[in-house]
Design an enzyme around this catalytic site. Structure first.
Site, PDB file in Angstrom:
ATOM      1  N   GLU A 259       0.848  -1.196   0.000  1.00 30.49           N
ATOM      2  CA  GLU A 259       0.000   0.000   0.000  1.00 30.49           C
ATOM      3  C   GLU A 259       0.877   1.236   0.000  1.00 30.49           C
ATOM      4  O   GLU A 259       1.970   1.254   0.571  1.00 30.49           O
ATOM      5  CB  GLU A 259      -0.907   0.009   1.243  1.00 30.49           C
ATOM      6  CG  GLU A 259      -1.930  -1.111   1.261  1.00 30.49           C
ATOM      7  CD  GLU A 259      -2.851  -1.018   2.476  1.00 30.49           C
ATOM      8  OE1 GLU A 259      -2.735  -0.014   3.229  1.00 30.49           O
ATOM      9  OE2 GLU A 259      -3.664  -1.928   2.667  1.00 30.49           O
TER      10      GLU A 259
ATOM     11  N   ASP B  97      53.338  29.876  11.461  1.00 32.68           N
ATOM     12  CA  ASP B  97      54.010  29.880  12.753  1.00 32.68           C
ATOM     13  C   ASP B  97      53.568  28.696  13.606  1.00 32.68           C
ATOM     14  O   ASP B  97      52.468  28.143  13.419  1.00 32.68           O
ATOM     15  CB  ASP B  97      53.707  31.172  13.518  1.00 32.68           C
ATOM     16  CG  ASP B  97      54.580  32.324  13.056  1.00 32.68           C
ATOM     17  OD1 ASP B  97      55.529  32.073  12.300  1.00 32.68           O
ATOM     18  OD2 ASP B  97      54.308  33.475  13.453  1.00 32.68           O
TER      19      ASP B  97
ATOM     20  N   LYS C  87      58.781  29.734  15.229  1.00 30.50           N
ATOM     21  CA  LYS C  87      59.879  30.168  16.082  1.00 30.50           C
ATOM     22  C   LYS C  87      59.328  30.305  17.495  1.00 30.50           C
ATOM     23  O   LYS C  87      58.432  31.114  17.744  1.00 30.50           O
ATOM     24  CB  LYS C  87      60.457  31.506  15.604  1.00 30.50           C
ATOM     25  CG  LYS C  87      61.007  31.465  14.192  1.00 30.50           C
ATOM     26  CD  LYS C  87      61.755  32.719  13.825  1.00 30.50           C
ATOM     27  CE  LYS C  87      60.862  33.930  13.760  1.00 30.50           C
ATOM     28  NZ  LYS C  87      59.858  33.825  12.695  1.00 30.50           N
TER      29      LYS C  87
ATOM     30  N   GLY D 171      48.637  36.344  15.867  1.00 28.38           N
ATOM     31  CA  GLY D 171      48.413  37.743  16.244  1.00 28.38           C
ATOM     32  C   GLY D 171      48.366  38.650  15.039  1.00 28.38           C
ATOM     33  O   GLY D 171      47.774  38.325  14.007  1.00 28.38           O
ATOM     34  N   ASP D 172      49.015  39.795  15.155  1.00 27.03           N
ATOM     35  CA  ASP D 172      49.121  40.746  14.060  1.00 27.03           C
ATOM     36  C   ASP D 172      50.562  40.735  13.546  1.00 27.03           C
ATOM     37  O   ASP D 172      51.496  40.837  14.349  1.00 27.03           O
ATOM     38  CB  ASP D 172      48.750  42.158  14.538  1.00 27.03           C
ATOM     39  CG  ASP D 172      48.746  43.156  13.394  1.00 27.03           C
ATOM     40  OD1 ASP D 172      47.655  43.543  12.949  1.00 27.03           O
ATOM     41  OD2 ASP D 172      49.842  43.554  12.937  1.00 27.03           O
TER      42      ASP D 172
ATOM     43  N   MET E 194      55.377  38.085  25.460  1.00 27.38           N
ATOM     44  CA  MET E 194      56.493  37.133  25.586  1.00 27.38           C
ATOM     45  C   MET E 194      57.312  37.409  26.846  1.00 27.38           C
ATOM     46  O   MET E 194      58.541  37.352  26.833  1.00 27.38           O
ATOM     47  CB  MET E 194      57.387  37.192  24.342  1.00 27.38           C
ATOM     48  CG  MET E 194      56.642  36.951  23.038  1.00 27.38           C
ATOM     49  SD  MET E 194      57.567  37.421  21.563  1.00 27.38           S
ATOM     50  CE  MET E 194      57.539  39.232  21.708  1.00 27.38           C
TER      51      MET E 194
END
Length: 484
Positions: A47, A258, A280, A312-313, A395
């Site tokens: 069906e 990086d 680095k 980062g920048d 840093m």
């Protein structure tokens, strides 16, 4: 590559025989989907629902797709030669029997809404065929998949279907004119920009114009060379990337990245781009800056689009000045895409303002160590100890106690608010707040194996006061309060 719950595939079914068992509305939807792909859909059901009957009477819209209704239940003989098999089963024992029979016949199988008996799943679909977007949540949250689909629907213009059709018709002729690589990709990037900037479909004759553009690109290629783009990856959270940075990653041939660039950010890059780690890190084996400079020049002169991806920048403690100067000396075209620097991310994450008209009228970013790992000797420490300035030391994890002692020696109050934060914007982020006098305690708790920022200044006091008043610490950031 990050782990995948399932492998997304787009399966050609045109002219293939497929099986659908069951006459329900759910089975009808799957049958319609298969027929839309051009499959010959064999429906086994005693069906049919009204929806299914209407679908079969209407027929498939795809010229090769169609429905054949067998008014009987399925049996083991129906699987021979089938491409895939779908069933809507009320009971688990029936689902298992269908699943086992399909597997024995070597036919990929899906029992609707029964993940235990599914070798593949259907996603939520955005249809701009030949452009097709499918969204899967691995069955965990179908409503989420539908919500994502609705958002994508609003972003993709209906005319994309016509532009994609044009691209399909031009592909072979463009490939004849442009070799694989940057030139061909540049052509299709311009094509895509055109498709998304137009509110209409392609006009008559635009195909010929585009082929002429491909010829011009080929002629220009003979006179051009590669280029380098310095890209700021931000502090780690992929959602903090700029749109320009994402576009640069999509267009790159080679990515020199990086050590601090997160895997989530690299996931956004073009799959074919070669990725090279040139990180680095203090106290670890590192790639020499001179080698990185030479690598960029060599790759660009070979005609590659090079992305130098920096955390980062790039222009803040990223040695971008040395790289720019070297590329300029070699006459290599170069541009820079800024990123969110760690100090800005810290201010946002902790809800502090680095400047405040009642406390600090300026902000300084200072490297926390010299190239010999001690305190920088070529900065004016007396000026750094200005109580009306917020100072952020990058840093500075290993020199944190020396920084605190030097600022106190220069007259800054030992009670000046201070913050130490590591891995800003990442899942591993930790932060501590206290005073200048207690910075050694803070760095002892936070550690300095991961990237550390040290913030000092009276503008930080508002945030510390709020934290003491509410004692509402964000457990996701592992907040540590010190210096009481």
């Amino acid at each position: 590559m990050e782990p995948l719950a399932k492998l997304p595939l787009f399966w050609a079914l045109e002219g293939k025989r497929v099986i659908v068992s069951g006459g329900s509305d759910a089975a009808a939807w799957k049958a319609e989907l298969l027929a839309a792909c051009g499959a010959e859909v064999h429906v086994y059901a005693g069906e049919l629902s009204d929806t299914f009957e209407t679908l079969i009477l209407r027929g498939a819209e795809h010229p090769q797709g169609g429905f054949i209704h067998h008014c009987q239940a399925w049996d083991e003989t129906i699987f021979a030669g089938a491409a895939i098999a779908i069933a809507d089963c009320e009971e688990d024992n029936e689902a298992k029997a269908f699943f086992d029979a399909a597997c024995i016949a070597g036919v990929p199988v899906n029992v609707i809404d029964n993940p235990a008996f599914c070798q593949f799943q259907f996603g939520s679909i955005v249809n701009r065929s030949p452009v097709i977007v499918s969204i899967s949540t691995d069955g965990a949250a179908p409503i989420l998949a539908q919500a994502i689909r609705r958002r994508i629907e609003t972003l993709l213009p209906r005319t994309l279907k016509d532009w994609a059709g044009l691209a399909q018709s031009l592909r072979d002729r463009v490939n004849e004119r442009l070799a694989p690589g940057p030139l061909r990709r540049a052509f299709w990037e311009r094509f895509v920009d055109r498709a998304f900037s137009s509110s209409n479909g392609p006009e008559e004759g635009v195909g010929g114009q585009l082929l002429k553009e491909a010829e011009r690109l080929r002629e220009a290629r003979a006179r051009s060379k590669g280029r380098v783009t310095l890209v700021g990856a931000g502090p780690g959270d992929a959602e903090l990337l700029t749109l320009k940075a994402v576009r640069a990653l999509h267009a790159a041939d080679v990515i020199l990245f990086d050590d601090l660039v997160s895997s989530e950010i690299l996931e956004l890059a073009r799959r074919e781009a070669k990725r090279m780690l040139v990180g680095k890190r203090g106290g670890r084996t590192s790639c020499r800056q001179e080698d990185i400079n030479d690598m960029m020049v060599k790759l660009a002169k070979a005609g590659k689009r090079v992305v130098r991806l920096k955390s980062g920048d790039p222009m803040i403690f990223g040695r971008a000045g040395e790289e720019l100067a070297h590329l300029d000396r070699q006459n290599i075209p170069v541009d820079v895409i800024p990123g969110i620097t760690a100090a800005s991310a810290m201010a946002s994450r902790l809800g502090i303002s680095l400047t405040h008209r009642d406390h600090a009228q300026s902000v300084r970013f200072i490297t926390g160590h010299s190239r010999h790992a001690g305190l920088p000797v070529d900065i004016d420490w007396a000026a750094v100890a200005d109580p009306r300035t917020t100072t952020i030391f990058y840093m500075g994890g290993r020199t944190a106690p020396l920084i605190a002692d030097r600022l106190v020696e220069e007259g800054l109050s030992p009670e000046t608010p201070a913050i130490v934060i590591s891995d800003v914007s990442r899942a591993t982020e930790r932060d501590w707040s206290g005073t200048l006098a207690t910075i050694p305690d803070g760095i002892a708790q936070i550690g300095y194996d991961n990237p550390v920022l040290i913030a000092v200044g009276s503008a930080l006091a508002a945030r510390q006061t709020a934290a003491r008043d509410t004692n509402d610490f964000d457990s996701d950031r592992h907040l540590v309060m010190g210096g009481r």
